[in-house]
Design a protein around this motif. Sequence first.
Motif, PDB file in Angstrom:
ATOM      1  N   ALA A  29       0.864  -1.190   0.000  1.00 39.48           N
ATOM      2  CA  ALA A  29       0.000   0.000   0.000  1.00 39.48           C
ATOM      3  C   ALA A  29       0.896   1.234   0.000  1.00 39.48           C
ATOM      4  N   TRP A  30       0.231   2.387  -0.045  1.00 38.43           N
ATOM      5  CA  TRP A  30       0.922   3.680   0.010  1.00 38.43           C
ATOM      6  C   TRP A  30       0.392   4.445   1.207  1.00 38.43           C
ATOM      7  N   HIS A  31       1.281   5.085   1.951  1.00 32.01           N
ATOM      8  CA  HIS A  31       0.850   5.876   3.107  1.00 32.01           C
ATOM      9  C   HIS A  31      -0.022   7.032   2.610  1.00 32.01           C
ATOM     10  N   LEU A  42       7.245  -8.235   8.949  1.00 32.17           N
ATOM     11  CA  LEU A  42       6.907  -9.554   9.474  1.00 32.17           C
ATOM     12  C   LEU A  42       7.185  -9.689  10.964  1.00 32.17           C
ATOM     13  N   ASP A  43       8.167  -8.951  11.449  1.00 30.74           N
ATOM     14  CA  ASP A  43       8.454  -9.005  12.883  1.00 30.74           C
ATOM     15  C   ASP A  43       7.410  -8.242  13.679  1.00 30.74           C
ATOM     16  N   GLY A  44       6.964  -7.104  13.170  1.00 30.87           N
ATOM     17  CA  GLY A  44       6.014  -6.271  13.900  1.00 30.87           C
ATOM     18  C   GLY A  44       4.557  -6.553  13.582  1.00 30.87           C
ATOM     19  N   GLY A  45       4.304  -7.295  12.508  1.00 34.87           N
ATOM     20  CA  GLY A  45       2.933  -7.635  12.153  1.00 34.87           C
ATOM     21  C   GLY A  45       2.120  -6.426  11.705  1.00 34.87           C
ATOM     22  N   ARG A  46       2.755  -5.505  10.990  1.00 33.21           N
ATOM     23  CA  ARG A  46       2.058  -4.295  10.532  1.00 33.21           C
ATOM     24  C   ARG A  46       2.702  -3.811   9.245  1.00 33.21           C
TER      25      ARG A  46
END
Length: 135
Positions: A29-31, A42-46
């Motif tokens: 996506a794009w901010h 993948l580590d932060g799940g976001r």
Amino acid sequence: MTRFNRTGFTAHFHPPKDQTVGTVLDVEAWHPETGDALVADLDGGRLRSVNTYPNFDHLEGTDVIIGAVPGGDWRIGWEQVGDEPIVTEPVPAWLITRAGFAHPVTTDLESAYGEALSPHDAAYLIAPQTEGDPS
């Protein structure tokens, strides 16, 4: 990373010092405010901006699928080594990209999985026989 994704871009990262190949991730996506490319952390799940990674290198374009159509009895053929006969597989569907290209979806010989290929990946694309076709 896949050959196709929904944004049409992949993010490329420099490799760690002990490796020669970097990571490539799909841009998901794009901010909405900054326009930064966002990738899955993948580590932060976001989703995370590529600009927050110190080893971010660049973005590259990739294909976006806009549709699919039935395979219509097309087959794809693979050259074999030596005197072995050509192996053919059905094309159950064609993926249509935003650029207007059609990529055949093939299956393994047991039809257990599908993979979208570039038409240049195979030795032969075999058209369906039509009524009156002498072959």
